[in-house]
Design a protein around this motif. Sequence first.
Motif, PDB file in Angstrom:
ATOM      1  N   ALA A  31       0.832  -1.209   0.000  1.00  0.00           N
ATOM      2  CA  ALA A  31       0.000   0.000   0.000  1.00  0.00           C
ATOM      3  C   ALA A  31       0.863   1.255   0.000  1.00  0.00           C
ATOM      4  O   ALA A  31       0.577   2.224  -0.726  1.00  0.00           O
ATOM      5  N   LEU A  32       1.920   1.265   0.786  1.00  0.00           N
ATOM      6  CA  LEU A  32       2.807   2.425   0.815  1.00  0.00           C
ATOM      7  C   LEU A  32       3.546   2.587  -0.510  1.00  0.00           C
ATOM      8  O   LEU A  32       3.743   3.709  -0.990  1.00  0.00           O
ATOM      9  N   SER A  33       3.940   1.472  -1.102  1.00  0.00           N
ATOM     10  CA  SER A  33       4.675   1.524  -2.371  1.00  0.00           C
ATOM     11  C   SER A  33       3.806   2.037  -3.507  1.00  0.00           C
ATOM     12  O   SER A  33       4.293   2.720  -4.420  1.00  0.00           O
ATOM     13  N   LYS A  34       2.511   1.736  -3.459  1.00  0.00           N
ATOM     14  CA  LYS A  34       1.600   2.119  -4.533  1.00  0.00           C
ATOM     15  C   LYS A  34       1.008   3.517  -4.336  1.00  0.00           C
ATOM     16  O   LYS A  34       0.406   4.069  -5.269  1.00  0.00           O
ATOM     17  N   ALA A  35       1.155   4.088  -3.158  1.00  0.00           N
ATOM     18  CA  ALA A  35       0.537   5.379  -2.859  1.00  0.00           C
ATOM     19  C   ALA A  35       1.153   6.492  -3.703  1.00  0.00           C
ATOM     20  O   ALA A  35       2.321   6.418  -4.090  1.00  0.00           O
ATOM     21  N   PRO A  36       0.380   7.531  -4.000  1.00  0.00           N
ATOM     22  CA  PRO A  36       0.897   8.650  -4.796  1.00  0.00           C
ATOM     23  C   PRO A  36       2.099   9.308  -4.129  1.00  0.00           C
ATOM     24  O   PRO A  36       2.279   9.236  -2.909  1.00  0.00           O
ATOM     25  N   ALA A  37       2.906   9.974  -4.923  1.00  0.00           N
ATOM     26  CA  ALA A  37       4.078  10.667  -4.398  1.00  0.00           C
ATOM     27  C   ALA A  37       3.653  11.763  -3.439  1.00  0.00           C
ATOM     28  O   ALA A  37       2.568  12.332  -3.542  1.00  0.00           O
ATOM     29  N   GLY A  38       4.534  12.069  -2.483  1.00  0.00           N
ATOM     30  CA  GLY A  38       4.236  13.112  -1.514  1.00  0.00           C
ATOM     31  C   GLY A  38       4.015  12.542  -0.131  1.00  0.00           C
ATOM     32  O   GLY A  38       4.217  11.354   0.116  1.00  0.00           O
ATOM     33  N   GLY A  39       3.594  13.401   0.772  1.00  0.00           N
ATOM     34  CA  GLY A  39       3.366  12.989   2.142  1.00  0.00           C
ATOM     35  C   GLY A  39       2.211  12.004   2.268  1.00  0.00           C
ATOM     36  O   GLY A  39       1.237  12.068   1.530  1.00  0.00           O
ATOM     37  N   LEU A  40       2.348  11.076   3.216  1.00  0.00           N
ATOM     38  CA  LEU A  40       1.336  10.051   3.444  1.00  0.00           C
ATOM     39  C   LEU A  40       0.939  10.061   4.919  1.00  0.00           C
ATOM     40  O   LEU A  40       1.804  10.123   5.798  1.00  0.00           O
ATOM     41  N   LYS A  41      -0.356   9.963   5.169  1.00  0.00           N
ATOM     42  CA  LYS A  41      -0.845   9.893   6.538  1.00  0.00           C
ATOM     43  C   LYS A  41      -1.345   8.475   6.824  1.00  0.00           C
ATOM     44  O   LYS A  41      -2.016   7.873   5.984  1.00  0.00           O
ATOM     45  N   VAL A  42      -1.005   7.980   8.010  1.00  0.00           N
ATOM     46  CA  VAL A  42      -1.378   6.625   8.399  1.00  0.00           C
ATOM     47  C   VAL A  42      -2.007   6.649   9.792  1.00  0.00           C
ATOM     48  O   VAL A  42      -1.501   7.315  10.702  1.00  0.00           O
ATOM     49  N   ILE A  43      -3.098   5.916   9.940  1.00  0.00           N
ATOM     50  CA  ILE A  43      -3.780   5.741  11.221  1.00  0.00           C
ATOM     51  C   ILE A  43      -3.753   4.268  11.582  1.00  0.00           C
ATOM     52  O   ILE A  43      -4.034   3.416  10.737  1.00  0.00           O
ATOM     53  N   SER A  44      -3.422   3.962  12.838  1.00  0.00           N
ATOM     54  CA  SER A  44      -3.497   2.591  13.320  1.00  0.00           C
ATOM     55  C   SER A  44      -4.367   2.562  14.569  1.00  0.00           C
ATOM     56  O   SER A  44      -4.047   3.194  15.581  1.00  0.00           O
ATOM     57  N   ILE A  45      -5.493   1.847  14.474  1.00  0.00           N
ATOM     58  CA  ILE A  45      -6.477   1.755  15.560  1.00  0.00           C
ATOM     59  C   ILE A  45      -6.192   0.514  16.391  1.00  0.00           C
ATOM     60  O   ILE A  45      -6.064  -0.577  15.859  1.00  0.00           O
ATOM     61  N   CYS A  46      -6.126   0.689  17.720  1.00  0.00           N
ATOM     62  CA  CYS A  46      -5.738  -0.420  18.610  1.00  0.00           C
ATOM     63  C   CYS A  46      -4.413  -0.996  18.126  1.00  0.00           C
ATOM     64  O   CYS A  46      -4.309  -2.169  17.776  1.00  0.00           O
ATOM     65  N   ALA A  47      -3.401  -0.161  18.132  1.00  0.00           N
ATOM     66  CA  ALA A  47      -2.133  -0.467  17.461  1.00  0.00           C
ATOM     67  C   ALA A  47      -1.282  -1.503  18.171  1.00  0.00           C
ATOM     68  O   ALA A  47      -0.335  -2.029  17.579  1.00  0.00           O
ATOM     69  N   GLY A  48      -1.584  -1.818  19.427  1.00  0.00           N
ATOM     70  CA  GLY A  48      -0.736  -2.751  20.153  1.00  0.00           C
ATOM     71  C   GLY A  48       0.687  -2.233  20.239  1.00  0.00           C
ATOM     72  O   GLY A  48       0.917  -1.055  20.562  1.00  0.00           O
ATOM     73  N   GLU A  49       1.653  -3.072  19.950  1.00  0.00           N
ATOM     74  CA  GLU A  49       3.057  -2.663  19.951  1.00  0.00           C
ATOM     75  C   GLU A  49       3.490  -2.055  18.619  1.00  0.00           C
ATOM     76  O   GLU A  49       4.649  -1.673  18.457  1.00  0.00           O
ATOM     77  N   GLY A  50       2.563  -1.996  17.673  1.00  0.00           N
ATOM     78  CA  GLY A  50       2.860  -1.373  16.390  1.00  0.00           C
ATOM     79  C   GLY A  50       3.749  -2.186  15.483  1.00  0.00           C
ATOM     80  O   GLY A  50       4.324  -1.644  14.526  1.00  0.00           O
ATOM     81  N   ARG A  51       3.850  -3.493  15.733  1.00  0.00           N
ATOM     82  CA  ARG A  51       4.776  -4.313  14.937  1.00  0.00           C
ATOM     83  C   ARG A  51       4.421  -4.311  13.454  1.00  0.00           C
ATOM     84  O   ARG A  51       5.319  -4.363  12.605  1.00  0.00           O
ATOM     85  N   ASP A  52       3.137  -4.280  13.146  1.00  0.00           N
ATOM     86  CA  ASP A  52       2.742  -4.363  11.735  1.00  0.00           C
ATOM     87  C   ASP A  52       3.270  -3.183  10.937  1.00  0.00           C
ATOM     88  O   ASP A  52       3.945  -3.355   9.921  1.00  0.00           O
TER      89      ASP A  52
END
Length: 233
Positions: A31-52
């Motif tokens: 998903a990150l590789s395919k996203a348009p050029a420029g800044g990207l915003k990401v939200i993680s809900i119930c992120a736990g330790e954030g390993r993903d």
Amino acid sequence: MDWSTWHDQYDSADSWMARRLRTVQAQIHAALSKAPAGGLKVISICAGEGRDLLDVLADHPRSDDVQARLVELDPRNTAAALERIGRAGLCQVEVVTGDAALIDQYEDVAPADLVLVCGVFGNITEADIERTIGACSQLCKTGGTIIWTRHRAAPDRVPLICEWFDAQGFELQWLSPVDAGFGVGVHRFVGTPQPLRRGTRLFEFVGYDVLRQTAAAETLGRSNPTPQNQCEP
């Protein structure tokens, strides 16, 4: 359920949790590789330790483009996430120790290019799953991606979750095979982002252990109904 020690299962490479994590990470990377050029915003809900997310950002070529907010209630998990962030030098990633079910937590980041709802749908009621999906149009930008997970134990609600996303303007991009032992879905938002409605609660985090106990009790109740007195009192 201890949601800190629960993460220890990820360290067993052959566990279903580790395999699901690798699957989610692969989809995040794509998903990150395919996203348009420029800044990207990401939200993680119930992120736990954030390993993903964090383990992908650690060496992804677009990591510097990403502004991310991880929201997690357990302070032990957020401490582990902050340690991961420090090791990888991901200064643009923010960790919030708080209630991830409150939509206000995402006000400054939404609508985002990537929304992660991993480890959530298996721990909340079906009504709350549908409610959360209904609010995703407030969290995701047009063309943005949502990655979610859900177990495939009976009753398998993965097909229904896909229907709920479809009804809210999300197109299915990828779905893990039925025999994978877990469900991972990727949807692209083709609708128009809605204004974030402050004060909205997306769900109550119940826990899969409690949900299974409740389901078992309901099943037992249906199979052993209480005898009814047919006479008038």
